[in-house]
Design an enzyme around this catalytic site. Structure first.
Site, PDB file in Angstrom:
ATOM      1  N   SER A  90       0.850  -1.190   0.000  1.00 50.01           N
ATOM      2  CA  SER A  90       0.000   0.000   0.000  1.00 50.01           C
ATOM      3  C   SER A  90       0.886   1.239   0.000  1.00 50.01           C
ATOM      4  O   SER A  90       1.692   1.430   0.918  1.00 50.01           O
ATOM      5  CB  SER A  90      -0.883   0.021   1.248  1.00 50.01           C
ATOM      6  OG  SER A  90      -1.366   1.339   1.444  1.00 50.01           O
TER       7      SER A  90
ATOM      8  N   HIS B  17      -1.578  -1.404  -4.087  1.00 51.20           N
ATOM      9  CA  HIS B  17      -2.809  -1.002  -3.381  1.00 51.20           C
ATOM     10  C   HIS B  17      -2.771   0.509  -3.151  1.00 51.20           C
ATOM     11  O   HIS B  17      -1.781   1.041  -2.644  1.00 51.20           O
ATOM     12  CB  HIS B  17      -2.860  -1.764  -2.054  1.00 51.20           C
ATOM     13  CG  HIS B  17      -4.079  -1.523  -1.231  1.00 51.20           C
ATOM     14  ND1 HIS B  17      -5.227  -2.271  -1.367  1.00 51.20           N
ATOM     15  CD2 HIS B  17      -4.330  -0.633  -0.246  1.00 51.20           C
ATOM     16  CE1 HIS B  17      -6.133  -1.856  -0.497  1.00 51.20           C
ATOM     17  NE2 HIS B  17      -5.613  -0.859   0.196  1.00 51.20           N
TER      18      HIS B  17
ATOM     19  N   ASP C 205      -4.794   3.753  -1.465  1.00 49.05           N
ATOM     20  CA  ASP C 205      -5.812   4.116  -0.480  1.00 49.05           C
ATOM     21  C   ASP C 205      -6.319   5.531  -0.716  1.00 49.05           C
ATOM     22  O   ASP C 205      -5.548   6.496  -0.660  1.00 49.05           O
ATOM     23  CB  ASP C 205      -5.212   4.021   0.928  1.00 49.05           C
ATOM     24  CG  ASP C 205      -4.991   2.575   1.340  1.00 49.05           C
ATOM     25  OD1 ASP C 205      -5.966   1.813   1.307  1.00 49.05           O
ATOM     26  OD2 ASP C 205      -3.847   2.218   1.673  1.00 49.05           O
TER      27      ASP C 205
ATOM     28  N   MET D 126      -8.871   8.389   0.655  1.00 45.88           N
ATOM     29  CA  MET D 126      -9.632   8.791   1.853  1.00 45.88           C
ATOM     30  C   MET D 126     -10.138  10.217   1.693  1.00 45.88           C
ATOM     31  O   MET D 126      -9.439  11.064   1.127  1.00 45.88           O
ATOM     32  CB  MET D 126      -8.729   8.723   3.085  1.00 45.88           C
ATOM     33  CG  MET D 126      -8.069   7.372   3.271  1.00 45.88           C
ATOM     34  SD  MET D 126      -7.139   7.317   4.802  1.00 45.88           S
ATOM     35  CE  MET D 126      -6.324   5.723   4.633  1.00 45.88           C
TER      36      MET D 126
ATOM     37  N   HIS E  39      -8.612   1.338  -3.305  1.00 48.78           N
ATOM     38  CA  HIS E  39      -9.493   1.143  -2.147  1.00 48.78           C
ATOM     39  C   HIS E  39     -10.122   2.492  -1.783  1.00 48.78           C
ATOM     40  O   HIS E  39      -9.448   3.356  -1.234  1.00 48.78           O
ATOM     41  CB  HIS E  39      -8.620   0.575  -1.007  1.00 48.78           C
ATOM     42  CG  HIS E  39      -9.318   0.359   0.284  1.00 48.78           C
ATOM     43  ND1 HIS E  39      -8.648   0.118   1.462  1.00 48.78           N
ATOM     44  CD2 HIS E  39     -10.639   0.340   0.606  1.00 48.78           C
ATOM     45  CE1 HIS E  39      -9.516  -0.040   2.445  1.00 48.78           C
ATOM     46  NE2 HIS E  39     -10.730   0.098   1.951  1.00 48.78           N
TER      47      HIS E  39
ATOM     48  N   MET F   6     -12.076   4.729   0.391  1.00 54.55           N
ATOM     49  CA  MET F   6     -12.640   4.923   1.736  1.00 54.55           C
ATOM     50  C   MET F   6     -13.283   6.292   1.743  1.00 54.55           C
ATOM     51  O   MET F   6     -12.805   7.234   2.379  1.00 54.55           O
ATOM     52  CB  MET F   6     -11.512   4.814   2.779  1.00 54.55           C
ATOM     53  CG  MET F   6     -11.046   3.382   2.993  1.00 54.55           C
ATOM     54  SD  MET F   6      -9.423   3.294   3.751  1.00 54.55           S
ATOM     55  CE  MET F   6      -8.410   3.509   2.295  1.00 54.55           C
TER      56      MET F   6
ATOM     57  N   MET G 265     -11.315  -5.544   6.073  1.00 54.41           N
ATOM     58  CA  MET G 265     -10.430  -4.649   6.829  1.00 54.41           C
ATOM     59  C   MET G 265     -10.126  -5.293   8.173  1.00 54.41           C
ATOM     60  O   MET G 265     -11.046  -5.696   8.891  1.00 54.41           O
ATOM     61  CB  MET G 265     -11.113  -3.299   7.116  1.00 54.41           C
ATOM     62  CG  MET G 265     -11.316  -2.370   5.961  1.00 54.41           C
ATOM     63  SD  MET G 265      -9.831  -1.766   5.142  1.00 54.41           S
ATOM     64  CE  MET G 265      -8.791  -1.216   6.472  1.00 54.41           C
TER      65      MET G 265
ATOM     66  N   ASP H 203      -6.712  -6.371   4.583  1.00 50.23           N
ATOM     67  CA  ASP H 203      -6.050  -5.069   4.651  1.00 50.23           C
ATOM     68  C   ASP H 203      -6.003  -4.546   6.082  1.00 50.23           C
ATOM     69  O   ASP H 203      -7.035  -4.283   6.678  1.00 50.23           O
ATOM     70  CB  ASP H 203      -6.837  -4.098   3.746  1.00 50.23           C
ATOM     71  CG  ASP H 203      -6.192  -2.731   3.631  1.00 50.23           C
ATOM     72  OD1 ASP H 203      -5.076  -2.546   4.132  1.00 50.23           O
ATOM     73  OD2 ASP H 203      -6.832  -1.849   3.019  1.00 50.23           O
TER      74      ASP H 203
END
Ligand code: DX5
Ligand code: ZN
Length: 227
Positions: A16, A41, A43, A45, A77, A79, A148, A183
């Site tokens: 990640s 990966h 992330d 947010m 991913h 979020m 998660m 994850d």
């Protein structure tokens, strides 16, 4: 690029980039890819669904040629609240597989089909406290499910062990062609257990990019996954 079906069945380490040094992001990604990593990966947010902000499509777009050029792919991913609003932007920027949170989406079927219509793999993610019953309904539609094992928002947290129990159960309930991505809080001590339980896309952020040599660490973790 569409991910070939066998890749969802294979066991992969997904570094990640959340824990990477962003001043040398391209070099850090190249290091792990040279070590044999195939899936990066990413992330995303939004400061609403989780109490932190990260990157948007522009950063993904800037490293996409490097990763795709080495035959790699991205698992992005999300979020974020209202994930359906942003799916197209991320696929356009280079996302090959996109997951969004079941807790942030009222229209699972719609969002899954939108991701697939854009040509990307579709995944649904679950927070540690969310029961697997919330995704069992869509197990035949998705390409992967993301469990998660920390509360999303930050890298470097300790794994919430009870959340790991869901991995085995989900693996049993889910068709073999669907990847189970795990994850949060994965490191050398627990990575083998994650794989033994049936997690086959295994994310590691701080374990890889917090190490002095991320390439060597990725190689070490991959070896532990395939003894
Ligand atoms: C956390 C992110 C993770 C994070 C994992 O909200 O979804 O992908 O990067 O980091 P580690 O492996 O350090 O727990
Ligand atoms: Zn993640």
């Amino acid at each position: 690029m569409p991910i070939a079906a066998p890749m969802y069945k294979e066991t992969h380490l997904l570094p990640s980039i959340l824990s990477a040094d962003f001043s040398e992001l391209a070099e850090q990604v190249a290091l792990v890819m040279d070590a044999g990593v195939r899936i990066i990966h990413v992330d995303i947010m939004d400061g609403h669904f989780v109490p932190n902000l990260t990157i948007g499509p522009a950063v993904l777009r800037s490293i996409a040629p490097l990763v795709h050029g080495r035959n790699g792919v991205f698992s992005v991913h999300l979020m974020i609240e209202n994930p359906e609003k942003y799916v197209a932007a991320f696929v356009e920027a280079g996302a090959d597989a996109v997951s969004f949170h079941v807790e942030a989406c009222n229209h699972l079927y719609h969002t899954i089909s939108e991701i697939k219509a854009l040509g990307a793999g579709a995944g649904v993610a679950l927070n540690p406290g969310t029961p697997i019953s919330t995704v069992v309904e869509v197990r035949d539609l998705v390409d992967f499910l993301l469990v998660m094992t920390v509360n999303p928002g930050f890298g470097g947290q300790k794994m919430i062990e009870p959340a790991l129990d869901k991995v085995g159960e989900l693996r049993r309930l889910t068709p073999e062609r669907v990847a189970i991505e795990v994850d949060g809080g994965v490191h050398e001590e627990n990575i083998r257990r994650v794989v033994d339980l049936g997690g086959n896309w295994v994310v590691a952020g701080s374990a890889v990019f917090g190490a002095p040599d991320p390439g060597a660490e990725a190689r070490r973790l991959m070896k532990l996954m395939h003894p």
